[in-house]
Design an enzyme around this catalytic site. Sequence first.
Site, PDB file in Angstrom:
ATOM      1  N   LYS A   1       0.837  -1.206   0.000  1.00 19.65           N
ATOM      2  CA  LYS A   1       0.000   0.000   0.000  1.00 19.65           C
ATOM      3  C   LYS A   1       0.872   1.257   0.000  1.00 19.65           C
ATOM      4  O   LYS A   1       0.582   2.231  -0.694  1.00 19.65           O
ATOM      5  CB  LYS A   1      -0.942  -0.009   1.214  1.00 19.65           C
ATOM      6  CG  LYS A   1      -2.078  -1.031   1.077  1.00 19.65           C
ATOM      7  CD  LYS A   1      -2.847  -1.262   2.365  1.00 19.65           C
ATOM      8  CE  LYS A   1      -3.859  -2.405   2.190  1.00 19.65           C
ATOM      9  NZ  LYS A   1      -4.580  -2.759   3.422  1.00 19.65           N
TER      10      LYS A   1
ATOM     11  N   GLN B   1      -4.559  -1.863   9.646  1.00 20.63           N
ATOM     12  CA  GLN B   1      -4.517  -3.180   9.005  1.00 20.63           C
ATOM     13  C   GLN B   1      -5.080  -4.242   9.949  1.00 20.63           C
ATOM     14  O   GLN B   1      -4.730  -4.293  11.129  1.00 20.63           O
ATOM     15  CB  GLN B   1      -3.070  -3.516   8.602  1.00 20.63           C
ATOM     16  CG  GLN B   1      -2.918  -4.785   7.788  1.00 20.63           C
ATOM     17  CD  GLN B   1      -3.577  -4.713   6.407  1.00 20.63           C
ATOM     18  OE1 GLN B   1      -3.681  -3.644   5.803  1.00 20.63           O
ATOM     19  NE2 GLN B   1      -4.035  -5.832   5.911  1.00 20.63           N
TER      20      GLN B   1
ATOM     21  N   ASP C   1     -10.669   2.694   4.324  1.00 16.97           N
ATOM     22  CA  ASP C   1     -11.056   1.299   4.098  1.00 16.97           C
ATOM     23  C   ASP C   1     -12.569   1.126   3.955  1.00 16.97           C
ATOM     24  O   ASP C   1     -13.033   0.052   3.571  1.00 16.97           O
ATOM     25  CB  ASP C   1     -10.604   0.446   5.294  1.00 16.97           C
ATOM     26  CG  ASP C   1      -9.338  -0.337   4.993  1.00 16.97           C
ATOM     27  OD1 ASP C   1      -9.129  -0.706   3.824  1.00 16.97           O
ATOM     28  OD2 ASP C   1      -8.575  -0.596   5.944  1.00 16.97           O
TER      29      ASP C   1
HETATM   30  N1  GUN Z   1      -6.941  -7.222   6.139  1.00 16.12           N
HETATM   31  C1  GUN Z   1      -7.256  -7.912   5.024  1.00 16.12           C
HETATM   32  N2  GUN Z   1      -7.754  -7.085   4.077  1.00 16.12           N
HETATM   33  C2  GUN Z   1      -7.752  -5.849   4.621  1.00 16.12           C
HETATM   34  C3  GUN Z   1      -8.138  -4.570   4.124  1.00 16.12           C
HETATM   35  O1  GUN Z   1      -8.621  -4.386   2.998  1.00 16.12           O
HETATM   36  N3  GUN Z   1      -7.972  -3.536   4.996  1.00 16.12           N
HETATM   37  C4  GUN Z   1      -7.468  -3.697   6.248  1.00 16.12           C
HETATM   38  N4  GUN Z   1      -7.347  -2.618   7.023  1.00 16.12           N
HETATM   39  N5  GUN Z   1      -7.105  -4.860   6.724  1.00 16.12           N
HETATM   40  C5  GUN Z   1      -7.245  -5.934   5.904  1.00 16.12           C
END
Ligand code: GUN
Length: 291
Positions: free
Chosen positions: A53, A97, A120
């Site tokens: 990211k 995350q 998100d």
């Molecule tokens: N864990 C797995 N996929 C995601 C996501 O799209 N965002 C976040 N914050 N954690 C994740």
Amino acid sequence: MYNLIDGKKVAGEIKLEIAKEVSLLRLQGKKIPHLAAILVGNNGSSETYVANKVKDCKEVGFKSTLLTFTVDITEAELLEKIDELNNDDDVDGFIVQLPLPAHISENKIIEAINPEKDADGFHPVNIGKMVIGLPGYLPATPFGIVELFKRYKIDSRGKSCVVIGRSNIVGRPLSILMSQKGIDATVTVVHSRSRNINEIVGGADIIIAAIGSPGFVTAGMVKVGAVVIDVGTTRIPSPDAKSGYKLAGDVDFENVAPKCSYITPVPGGVGPMTRVSLLRNTLMAVKSKIK
Ligand code: GUN
């Protein structure tokens, strides 16, 4: 012959579009989008996701900040960090995350995020807006999948769509988006307590597998001509791979693909679209501020 849905290629195109918009913001002397990410502990998958990211941000010209904490951070300390990001005017959007260590309530953390900075799209306010079709941040993976349908001009109107999995991050929000006006699929969600899964999946025009069980969808379960979207990304130890593992999808690609009209590969299908959706949400955060 099936059509391969190339998420990597589409994500690359969208990144170019975003990079152009960022250049324009720069030229106009406007604010450069800034995405922050919080990573707790040392879950290998999470570390990779977050590193990617940050890399994506660099590629499109965003500013990014990575905040890492050891697994023993308390819930109160993490809530304090979230408060700091909520109040930092330079940060347009941020993510925490998941998964988080067991002693921290994911729901409490998600609810603490300012919905306007919720890149998100996990906050109940944004989920609520999505449910009733109001503009807001969409969860990244569902957003990315819907975009694949659009870019490949796959007609989902009136089609039967089975979503396998009911997670808050993928299955449940996706089931809602797929039934929305304009997408117009007739959606069924199957999960670990569902009966007759094979029969239900077997009748589907569109199958979206999001359960994290490698090879769960087999050729015998898939109708000829189906569209198959594979969200699975389970790490399988692989001594030959440089990283020591390879990613396995929820679909037995080799045997399922020949029966499909369209199918996503793993890797290179849904994953890159998830990442690019986060960038789109962050750009939207900046633009809504500019307005
Ligand atoms: N864990 C797995 N996929 C995601 C996501 O799209 N965002 C976040 N914050 N954690 C994740």
